[in-house]
Every structure is written in C-alpha cells, then in structure tokens.
Enzyme design. Structure first.
Site, PDB file in Angstrom:
ATOM      1  CB  ILE A 700      -0.956   0.019   1.218  1.00  0.00           C
ATOM      2  CG1 ILE A 700      -0.171  -0.077   2.522  1.00  0.00           C
ATOM      3  CG2 ILE A 700      -1.997  -1.070   1.108  1.00  0.00           C
ATOM      4  CD1 ILE A 700      -1.032   0.089   3.763  1.00  0.00           C
ATOM      5  N   GLY A 701       2.154   1.103   0.044  1.00  0.00           N
ATOM      6  CA  GLY A 701       3.032   2.261   0.011  1.00  0.00           C
ATOM      7  C   GLY A 701       4.464   1.828  -0.176  1.00  0.00           C
ATOM      8  CB  ALA A 704      14.261   6.006  -0.207  1.00  0.00           C
ATOM      9  CE  LYS A 722       7.519   2.711   8.567  1.00  0.00           C
ATOM     10  NZ  LYS A 722       8.090   3.850   9.336  1.00  0.00           N
ATOM     11  CG  ASP A 830      10.067  13.979   9.433  1.00  0.00           C
ATOM     12  OD1 ASP A 830       9.881  15.086   8.892  1.00  0.00           O
ATOM     13  OD2 ASP A 830      10.142  12.922   8.802  1.00  0.00           O
TER      14      ASP A 830
END
Length: 1007
Positions: A700-701, A704, A722, A830
C-alpha cells in the site's frame, strides 16, 4: 634518621631541594579560591562555542576571565555575566560559594534540569539573578524568597510549572519579578500584593487557571510596570489599580476581562502606555478625567466591545499612539485630536465613526500611520496629513470619503502603503502621486477616479501592487510601467483603459497577477511573455484583443488562472497550453478555429470554448462529429487488436505470478527461522500470518527505505507492516532523511520510542521482527492513510471542517503527550501531514518516530545535532541554522500542518514562488484578506472557528521560538475553540497573536 642518611648517601637530598626551589613560584602564583570555584562551575557546562576558553587554571586570579567582574579593592568576584554563550548543563550551585557575588546572568543559554531548593539558598549576597530564556523545569524554588538582598529575579522563557509558591509574597527587597512564558498554573496569587518593594511585575503568557486580577495588587504603590498579558484573566478590572500612582505601563491584553474601563483609571497620572486590547470590555470610555493623564502616550483598547463617542479630553492629550479599532464606537472624531503634538499612530478602523476628519490632522504632529477604514467617515482627505513629511501608511478603505486626492499627497515621499478603496473619490489622480518612490501598495479601487495613468509612474521604484479596479480610468498603460522591477500585481479591471499593451510590460519578471478584464484594450497579446515565470493569474477577458494566442503561455509553469474570453482572438489554440495545470480556463466568445488540444477535449471544459464557431473537438456542441463516424471502422480494428494483446499478456502474467509465489513461499519458509520477534502488546496473531502476507499484492506504500503492506489477519482485523531492508550507512545522514530513509539507528529509535508509548493519538506499534538484512515493524492499520495524502488529493472534499478540527485536536494531544507527559520528553523532529495517520473515523495518530530524540533530564537531548532532520517546508527557521533539538521546532512543524488544514495547500508549492506556506499565508492575509487564505472547499459557516485555528497556526509558526506556545497551551486553546468559549480575540479575520500587528481593516495585514 636512617632514611635521611640513606637519601644523602644516594645524592637524592640535593635533587629534592632543587625541585622544591623550582616549584616554589608556581605554588605562590596558584589560582585563588574564587577562581577555583569558577573552575568547578566550568566543569559542569557543555561549552560548544568555547565561551569559557580563557578560564585558565594557571592564572592567579579570574578577574580577567570572560564574563567575570571583580571588586577593584578586594579582588573578589562580584558579578558573572555569561548571557547568550550557548552553554548547557544544570545550574552550577557552587557559584553560591563566592561570598561577594551579587550579580548572576545566564540569560539565553541552555541551562536545564530543575532548580533545586539548595541551589541558590547560599547566595546570600545575590542582588540580581537572570536565568531567562533557558530550559529549566519543575516548580519554582520557594526558598528564593530567603535571599535577603535579592532585588532582580528574571526566570522568563523557561518551563517552570505548578503554582507560584506562597513564599514569593515574603521577598524583602525584590523590585523586579519576571516569570513570563512559563507553564505556571493556579491563579495569580493575591499575596504578591505584599511585596511592597516591587517596581516591575511581569507574569505574561502563562496558562494560569481562569481568575480575576487580585485587588491586592493595588497595594504595590511603588509599581511602575504591570504586565499580565494572556494570563487567563476574567471578570472586571478592579478599581484598586488606580492607587498605583507610579505606574507607567499597564498591559492586560489578550484576556477575557469584561465590564467597563474603570473611570478611576484616569487617576493614573504617571501612565505612559495603557494596553487593554483583545478583551471583552464594554461600555463607554471614561468621559472625564483624561486631562489628568499628561504622560499618556499610547492607548490601545482595540478589539473589545466599547461603545459611544471618543472623549474630547482624550484627544487633547499629547498622545503618540491611539488604537481603538474594532469596537462599536460611534459619533464624530473630536477636533482636538489634531492638536496632539506627538501623535504618530492613529488606528480607529472597524467602528461606526462618522463625520469629517479634522482639517488640521497631521499638521501639528509627526503622523506616521493612519487607519480609519471601515467606518462612516465622509468629506475630503485633510490637506495636512503629510505636513511633517512622516506619513507612511494611509488606510481609508470602506468609508464615504469624496472629492479629489489632495495635490499635497503627491509630494509625500515617505508614503509606503496607500489604500483608498471603496470610497467615492473622483477627479484625476495627481501626477506626482503615481511616482511616489517608496510606495509598495497603491490601491484606489471602487471609486470614481478618472484620467490616465501618468508616465511619472516610472519613479515608483518600490511599487509591488497596483490596484485600480472599478474606476473610470482611461487611456493606455504607459510604456514606463516596464521599469517597475518589483511589481507583482496589476489589477485594473472594470475601467475604460484602451490601446495596446505596452511591449515593455513583458519585462516585469516578478509579475504574479495581471487582471485587465472589462476594459477596451486592443491589438495583439505581446510576445515575450515567457519571462513571466511567476505569473499565477492572467485575465484579459472582455476587451478587443486580436491575433493568435501566444504559444509562450504554455511556458508559464505556475499559471493556474487563464481567462481570454470575450475578445477577437483567432487562429488555433496552442497545443502548449496542455503544459499548464489550470484551475480556470476560459477562451469562449472569440474567433478561434481548429481542434481543441486533446487534454481539454472533454465535456468538463465545454464552457471554456463556447462561442468559437470554428473550433472542433470531441465535445458536444463544438462540431457535428461526422469525422468520428468516418473513422469508426478503424477504431474497432485497433480496439480488437488491443484486446487480444491484453488477453495474451494477462494469461502469461498469471502463470508467471503463480510460479513466482511458489518460489517465494519456499524461500520464506527457510528464512523464517532466522527472524527475531519482539512484541509490545498482547498479540492476537502469529508471525506466520505476517510473513505469509508480505507479497506485492498487499503493498500500500513504498519509499526509499522499504515498503508498507496491508495484512488482513485471520480474525478479520488488519495491520500495517513496514518492511525495511538493510543498506550501507550513508555518509550524509541529512540526505537519507530528506529521501525518506531511516538513518541506521532509525529502526532502534522507532522501536525504543513507540515500544513504551501508550496514547490514543500515537500510532500503536504491535511488534517488530528483525534479521540481519531485513526488519519489520507491525503497526495498527489506519484505513484512511496519511493526512497529507488525503488532504492533497481529489478526495480532500471528504475532509470537512469538523473533521479537520478533530484531526488537529487529536494530533495536538498526541504531540503534547510526547512533550509534557513522557519521561524523559520526546521531540519528534519530523512532524508533517504525511506522518499523521487517520483511522476509519478520521481519528488522528502521530506516526514515524525514526528520527525522534529524547530530551533527557540532564539536558543532553538539547545538544546540537550533526544534521537537519525534518521535511522541506516544515523545518523551524532556527533549527536550520542551529541544529538544536527542542520542542519548539516540533511546534513550528505542527503550526505548518494547521496551515495546511486551513488552506488546503502544500507546505511548499511552485504557486508560492520563493515563499513557503507560512510566508504565503502571512503575505496573502496582508494583501488579499482572510477569504483568500481559507480552503474554498470549507463551509463558510465555520469561518469564525477556522480563523481562530488559523491564528493558532500563526502563533506556532512564529519566527521567534519563545513566541510559540507550548503544546499543552495549544491543546488548551483548541479545547476552548471546540467548547465555544475561547476568549474573544479579533474580529472577522480571527487573529489572536500579539506577535503580529492586528489590522483587520487592511484585510488582516501582518505588518
């Protein structure tokens, strides 16, 4: 005796005597006791700028060391000033062993940890203590009041919390107490009224509980300065403050004070500055007694609910600044205001004032700024406004002024901004007025002005906005306009301008907007417009332009508004227009012919091409479509061939996929035994379910650093996985961060941080799995993806304002938890919209902690980083050049997210030119008003709430870190908005911040 004989026998005795003689000078010149204590203090500091490099232990005295001052008679250290030295570490309590030390200033450093009760109690000689602008935490030490000689105490800009201690009412000699910008709670205590020696009391910008101004403060008869800005005050102003006979500065702005301004305030005969703005004060200004206040120079009672006339006595004072804008004041302006000899600022906009301005206004004073916009003033502009050649701003918009623009203003070379729009001015503009050299904004729209634009405009070297819309201007645009290098907006629509556009107009390289619709221009659109690289809007509709549409328009990369309708343009539509990303395109009612470019040959663009009989394309109404019938056979042939090729490709792909899946399954079964699993919650699934689902169908994603998979478990629930693969350590960590890579320790940072966090608005990390070459992070699955992807996609319409507010609230609570409730606190580093994930109900979770840092109790987390972490457009300005990690940089990034939610725009976009979103918002507020900032997809019924949230975003993105509220404060302000009981602040533009000048008549301009 035996040893003595042995030493002599071996010749050693003479060597020892010689050594003693050689060392004797060093022993005599050793550092004194005060220097020894300072050396001990130096050891506790981190000193990256080498501010203490000359603190040499070989010196016999510290009196020549940086920041050290000694008594000339005794040589004892009496003062230590290390302000702005970039020092970090805890407060060095050993300084209190310097018995004569009376002055300590560590202002603007990184002094951290808590200030314990024993740190300062030994400083019995201390008179001046300045620890402002540091990172001290915890409660205020109650034993500070035991220092018998302390006169000056400044703890501004730290993170002290809790109540002000009772002991603070027992200071014996204290004259200055400043606790600004901390996290103090409770209410402002009445016992401060017992410190009779106080001359300055500053408690501004603290999240106190709602409470009244203690009447006991009226006992401080020596008080000269009382600052209680934004301290959650409510109720009426007590009459007892009128007893402060020496008071020169009173500031209670940005609170919830109600009731009238006490008539007894006119007894404050020493007051120079009176700040009452942004409250809910009502009633009339005191009608009498102002003549007693001979020292009053500044009165700001704007943004309240005051009514009635402006007292004549007030206007006869030697005022320098009078700000009463945005109330409900009525009546005429007293003639006496023109007699104030020092008046340089007069702001009365957005009231109900009427009548003429005094004819001598400006003649007797160095008037610099005048803003009486949005009232009911009439008559002519006074001739003497610029009599003293000091006038910089003349803002008269939305009144009923009439007559001509005075010729005297044509010589007012000090003018910077002129806004005379929406009045009834007539006649010609004085020639010299066009060429004023310093004017950046000239707005004359919505009047009945006539005549032409004079060639003297060549002298307006600083002009950036020329707004002449809706007048009766005639003639052509002079060639001299091409000399104005700073011009970025020309709006002269709805006039009677004629002739060709001057060829020099293509030389204006900064041009962003050119709006000339509804005039009488003719001739060709000039060639060379490819130089308008920043042009965003081009509107030449309803003129008499002829010739071809220049293909160069296709080179204008940021153009998104193009209207050439209602002209006499001919020829073909340039194919190059397909290079543009237009929000509006209108070429209707011209003489265009040929085919519509394929990109625009769609029904949605039909209205853009109507009224051009010669145009043809695959749009109903443009041509009869006979050519399509002729070619129908060829179309079917090509379609059949295409379908056959697709079937062959599909069968081959399925065969290959099955073979590949079988191979991957066998490979995974071998590798699975090498995985190490670490769970952080009780798991309702096994690692086998995760491994079996890691195939390309579930991606789904991708980035890098790896891929993200959606894994549906056997119980029907879903998780996000992930997958990060190993990579060589980059020599440029900042490049890795910029590309989206986690740094080498990013996996560990994510695991260490999320593994111990339990909060509803922080994404939940279920477990992690790792091998030598690959790492997996298993999170809760968020069905609506990231806020950034949703907000900046075609589905952004799903995010109405209530949902956006809920997202803002959730994300703020998550970030507040990291800053204030985690031990030690965590800085995310971030924060951006792509790192805020949304569940099925649009609940928000803060995610991606790969570059997060802990702020340790001993302050080590506040050291400079070796690289910048964060994403373009979100990085706080001070972080970019200091690389220092603290919560304020997160707050700046969160402010950018708020601006995204309000505007619907990206943090960095070619539309902004060289600006980012923060600068674009401030500039647009200044130039166009709030309606041009708010996302047009949002319902206008929420405008007031949206404005308040926007203002919080502006507070968070303040250039100065100290001016940014803490996340705890942000959450509180958002809660007050959600509960509908936020302090009354600004008007329709919804501004809260004291760090920007409020100018609502000027469309919320930030000055």
């Amino acid at each position: 005796m035996t040893h003595y004989r042995q030493l002599r026998h071996h010749g050693l005795f003479h060597h020892l005597l010689l050594l003693l003689v050689l060392l004797l000078p060093s022993l005599i010149l050793c550092l004194n006791q005060d220097g020894f204590y300072l050396q001990r203090a130096k050891l506790g500091f981190d000193d990256p700028n080498a501010a203490l490099s000359d603190w040499n232990s070989l010196d016999d005295t510290p009196c020549n060391w940086n920041g050290v001052v000694c008594d000339s008679a005794t040589g004892s250290v009496v003062a230590l000033d290390l302000s702005s030295s970039n020092l970090s570490g805890p407060f060095p309590s050993i300084l209190c062993r310097l018995k004569r030390l009376s002055f300590i200033s560590l202002y603007d450093n990184f002094i951290n940890s808590t200030l314990t009760e024993d740190d300062l109690v030994m400083c019995q000689s201390l008179q001046h203590l300045d620890l402002g602008q540091n990172y001290l935490t915890g409660a205020l030490p109650h034993r500070l009041a035991d220092l018998p000689n302390l006169k000056y105490l400044d703890l501004t800009g730290n993170n002290f919390s809790g109540d002000i201690p009772d002991s603070f009412g027992t200071f014996q000699k204290l004259e200055v107490l400043s606790l600004v910008e901390n996290l103090l709670e409770g209410t402002i205590p009445a016992f401060l009224g017992n410190v009779s020696t106080l001359k300055q009391l500053n408690l501004s910008y603290n999240p106190f509980k709602p409470g009244r101004i203690p009447p006991e403060l009226g006992n401080l008869t020596n008080l000269e300065v009382l600052w209680l800005t934004e301290t959650n005050l409510m109720g009426e102003i007590p009459d007892s403050l009128s007893r402060l006979g020496r008071l020169t500065d009173l500031d209670v702005a940005y609170n919830s004070l109600t009731g009238p301004i006490p008539s007894s305030f006119t007894e404050l005969t020493s007051v120079v500055q009176l700040e009452l703005y942004n409250n809910s004060l009502s009633g009339e200004l005191p009608s009498k007694g102002w003549s007693n206040m001979k020292s009053l120079r500044r009165l700001d009672a704007s943004m309240n609910e005051l009514t009635g006339p402006i007292p004549a006595e007030l206007c006869e004072l030697p005022l320098e600044s009078l700000n009463l804008y945005e109330n409900k004041l009525q009546g005429e302006l007293p003639i006496g205001i023109a007699n104030s000899p020092n008046l340089y600022e007069l702001r009365l906009f957005q009231n109900q004032l009427s009548g003429n301005l005094p004819p001598n206004l400006g003649k007797n004073s160095p008037l610099r700024w005048i803003d009486v916009s949005t009232n009911q003033f009439s008559g002519e502009i006074p001739e003497n406004l610029c009599f003293n050649a000091a006038l910089e701003e003349l803002l008269l918009i939305e009144n009923s002024f009439s007559g001509e623009i005075p010729a005297s203003l044509a010589g007012c070379r000090s003018l910077l901004r002129v806004r005379l729009g929406r009045n009834s001015f007539s006649g010609e503009v004085p020639e010299g007025f066009w060429g004023l050299p310093h004017v950046s904004l000239l707005e004359l729209s919505g009047n009945s002005l006539s005549g032409g634009i004079a060639k003297t405009i060549a002298g307006a070297a600083n002009l950036s906005q020329l707004i002449l819309s809706a007048n009766n201007f005639s003639g052509g645009i002079p060639e001299e306009i091409g000399f104005l290098d700073n011009l970025f907006e020309v709006s002269a629509n709805d006039n009677k301008l004629s002739g060709s556009l001057p060829s020099s107009i293509v030389n204006i390289g900064q041009l962003v907007k050119l709006d000339l619709h509804d005039n009488e221009f003719s001739g060709n659109i000039p060639s060379g417009i490819h130089s308008w690289k920043k042009l965003n809007e081009l509107n030449l509709a309803n003129n008499y332009f002829s010739g071809d549409i220049p293909s160069e328009i296709g080179d204008l990369g940021v153009l998104n508004y193009l209207d050439l309708s209602g002209n006499r343009l001919s020829g073909k539509i340039p194919v190059a227009l397909q290079n543009l990303k237009l929000n509006r395109l209108n070429l209707s009612n011209n003489h265009l012919s040929g085919d519509v470019p394929p990109l625009y040959a769609k029904g949605m663009y039909k209205e853009s091409f109507l009224g051009n009989p010669g145009l043809c394309g695959d749009i109903e109404g443009l041509c009869d479509g006979r050519d399509r019938v002729k070619n129908m056979g060829y179309v079917w042939l090509f379609r059949s061939i295409f379908i056959l090729a697709v079937l062959v490709l599909l069968v081959g792909s399925i065969w290959f996929y099955l073979k590949y899946k079988k191979f991957k399954k066998a490979k995974r079964s071998i590798e699975r035994s090498k995985w190490t699993l670490m769970s952080f919650h009780k798991l309702g699934f096994s690692e086998d379910e995760i491994f079996d689902a890691l195939d390309e169908d579930n991606v789904i994603g991708s980035g890098a650093s790896g891929k993200v998979y959606k894994v549906v478990l056997s119980n029907g629930d879903a998780v996000a996985v992930k997958k990060l693969w190993g990579r060589p350590k980059s020599t440029d960590e900042s490049a890795d961060v910029e590309k989206g890579n986690l740094p080498d320790d990013g996996f560990d940072a994510e695991v260490d941080t999320l593994g111990k966090i339990r909060h509803k608005n922080i994404v939940k990390l279920w477990c992690c799995c790792s091998t030598r070459n690959c790492k997996l992070l298993v999170y809760e699955y968020m069905p609506n993806g990231s806020l950034g992807d949703l907000l900046h996609s075609t589905k952004s319409g799903l995010l109405d304002w209530p949902i956006r507010f809920k997202i803002t609230m959730d994300a703020a609570e998550g970030l507040s938890y990291l800053h204030h409730d985690c031990v030690p606190p965590i800085v995310h580093r971030d924060i951006k919209s792509n790192n805020i994930l949304l569940d099925a109900e649009y609940g928000a979770r803060v995610a991606d902690f790969g570059v997060a840092k802990e702020v340790d109790a001993n302050g080590k987390g506040t050291k400079s980083m070796s690289v910048i972490a964060g994403s373009c457009g979100y990085i706080a300005p001070e972080y970019a050049y200091t690389l220092r990690v603290n919560e304020k940089s997160d707050i700046y990034s969160f402010g950018v997210v708020i601006l995204e939610l309000v505007t619907g725009k990206l943090p960095v976009d070619p539309e902004f030119g060289e600006k980012d979103l923060v600068k674009w918002v401030c500039t647009t507020l200044d130039q166009k008003g709030i309606d041009n900032v708010i996302d047009p997809k949002l319902d206008s019924c929420f405008k007031d709430e949206i404005c308040r949230v926007l203002n919080i975003g502006l507070l968070c993105t303040s250039p100065l870190p100290i001016n940014r509220p803490s996340m705890r404060r942000v959450v509180k302000m958002l809660q007050e908005i959600g509960n509908g009981n936020l302090t009354k602040t600004a008007g329709k533009d919804g501004k809260l911040t004291p760090y920007y000048y409020e100018d609502t008549s000027d469309h919320g301009s930030v000055v």
